[in-house]
Scaffold this motif. Structure first.
Motif, short mmCIF file in Angstrom:
data_model
loop_
_atom_site.label_atom_id
_atom_site.label_comp_id
_atom_site.label_asym_id
_atom_site.label_seq_id
_atom_site.Cartn_x
_atom_site.Cartn_y
_atom_site.Cartn_z
N ILE A 43 62.69 10.16 13.59
CA ILE A 43 61.40 10.01 12.85
C ILE A 43 61.35 10.50 11.40
CG2 ILE A 43 59.85 9.72 15.05
CD1 ILE A 43 59.17 12.83 14.42
N VAL A 44 60.38 10.25 10.75
CA VAL A 44 60.04 10.75 9.30
C VAL A 44 58.90 11.69 9.80
CG1 VAL A 44 59.12 10.56 7.08
CG2 VAL A 44 60.71 8.57 7.83
N PRO A 45 59.30 13.20 9.90
CA PRO A 45 58.48 14.07 10.65
C PRO A 45 57.11 14.32 9.57
CG PRO A 45 60.53 15.11 10.06
CD PRO A 45 60.62 13.82 9.56
N ARG A 46 56.05 14.63 10.39
CA ARG A 46 54.88 14.87 9.42
C ARG A 46 55.05 16.37 9.04
NH1 ARG A 46 50.56 17.73 11.84
NH2 ARG A 46 51.24 17.47 14.17
N GLU A 47 55.70 17.18 9.97
CA GLU A 47 55.73 18.63 9.55
C GLU A 47 57.09 19.02 10.30
OE1 GLU A 47 52.54 20.87 11.35
OE2 GLU A 47 51.14 20.38 9.61
N THR A 48 57.89 20.10 9.97
CA THR A 48 59.03 20.34 10.59
C THR A 48 58.75 21.78 11.03
OG1 THR A 48 60.19 19.24 8.94
CG2 THR A 48 61.43 21.05 10.28
N LYS A 66 54.51 17.17 23.20
CA LYS A 66 53.10 17.10 22.93
C LYS A 66 52.83 16.79 21.47
CE LYS A 66 50.78 19.94 26.34
NZ LYS A 66 50.61 21.16 26.43
N ASN A 67 54.10 16.95 20.45
CA ASN A 67 53.80 16.82 18.79
C ASN A 67 55.02 15.72 18.82
OD1 ASN A 67 51.83 18.68 18.30
ND2 ASN A 67 53.00 19.80 19.54
N PRO A 68 54.87 14.54 19.17
CA PRO A 68 55.85 13.62 18.63
C PRO A 68 56.13 13.34 17.30
CG PRO A 68 54.22 12.30 19.91
CD PRO A 68 53.80 14.01 19.92
N ASP A 69 55.24 13.54 16.53
CA ASP A 69 55.32 13.27 15.06
C ASP A 69 55.84 14.30 14.11
OD1 ASP A 69 53.07 14.63 15.61
OD2 ASP A 69 51.68 13.53 14.24
N VAL A 70 56.21 15.52 14.87
CA VAL A 70 56.64 16.50 14.38
C VAL A 70 58.26 16.76 14.59
CG1 VAL A 70 56.67 19.33 14.55
CG2 VAL A 70 54.30 17.94 14.21
N GLY A 71 58.70 17.02 13.56
CA GLY A 71 60.38 17.39 13.72
C GLY A 71 60.52 18.87 14.20
N TYR A 72 61.21 19.04 15.45
CA TYR A 72 61.27 20.35 15.97
C TYR A 72 62.75 20.68 16.01
CZ TYR A 72 59.24 24.12 19.10
OH TYR A 72 59.10 25.20 19.81
#
Ligand SMILES: C[S@@+](CC[C@H](N)C(=O)[O-])C[C@H]1O[C@@H](n2cnc3c(N)ncnc32)[C@H](O)[C@@H]1O
Length: 222
Positions: A43-48, A66-72
């Motif tokens: 994804i293009v993460p919203r945050e890392t 729980k945070n699929p738009d965050v790069g973890y």
């Protein structure tokens, strides 16, 4: 503080019991499909976000889920722990597991990884129950250290959060002392796990043993 900066050397165990065939497969065949930095996020993460020393991976798995738009990025060096997180992602009954698009594993020392990050690249860093190294002569092995505090502050964006938890009285006092000597973070400190912080296996054992964890939330000042 007279303790020297920590060397990037690992002291804890990196190998546990011998591995089952499924675990061998997870490491050899599945891990390379979500290994950071070789495999970028899907994804293009919203945050890392970065977790240092994820242990069994319960905290990393829950927050990434729980945070699929965050790069973890989840970092751990202990092989059994790495297998444990891989097993959560790819349970035995799933024949063709797919790596989550937003979760990557870094299976080496997290400190050089942190130093290699661009300024402000991270929005959150999690340090849940780091190895306590309670003996004073081992203090330089602790992750919380003035030099590392500056490094985390550099890698976090303004307003970003560093979460720390520890059940060890020596590490708690040490963390309070190190945090008392810095001015880059606003610090809050509680003894009840804050809402939205997933529990960990290490924490559960500590509580059963009668220890009282401390949870610090550090917000990067401007
Ligand atoms: C006490 S355990 C806690 C694990 C987990 N966070 C929990 O709460 O259950 C600390 C973990 O940090 C890992 N660790 C220690 N130093 C590390 C480093 N420099 N980079 C990555 N992992 C590290 C260890 O291998 C160990 O599994």
């Amino acid at each position: 503080m007279s303790v020297k900066p920590p060397p990037d050397r690992l002291y804890g165990r990196q190998k546990g019991k011998s591995l089952r065939p499924r675990q061998e497969w997870l490491l050899a065949a599945f891990l390379p499909r979500l290994s950071w930095p070789a495999v970028p996020f899907g994804i293009v993460p919203r945050e890392t976000w970065l977790e240092v020393g994820f242990g069994g991976g319960e905290h990393a798995f829950e927050l990434a889920d729980k945070n699929p738009d965050v790069g973890y990025i989840a970092a751990e060096v202990f092989e059994t722990g790495i297998c444990s997180l891989l097993s959560r992602i790819a349970p035995d009954h799933v024949e063709q597991p797919e790596p989550p698009a937003n979760l990557r594993l870094f299976t080496d020392d997290a400190r050089p990884l942190l130093r290699g990050m661009a300024d402000g690249a991270l929005s959150k860093l999690f340090l849940m129950f780091p190895d306590p190294w309670p003996k004073a002569r081992h203090a330089k092995r602790r992750f919380v250290h003035p030099e590392l505090v500056a490094e985390v502050a550099r890698a976090l964006r303004v307003g970003g959060e560093w979460r720390i938890a520890s059940d060890d009285p020596t590490y708690q006092a040490w963390t309070d002392e190190v945090l008392g000597g810095q001015d880059v973070f606003t610090v809050s400190r509680v003894t009840e796990r804050p809402e939205g912080w997933p529990g960990t296996r290490y924490e559960a054992k500590a509580v059963v043993a009668g220890r009282v964890p401390v949870y610090w939330s550090l917000i990067r000042k401007s």
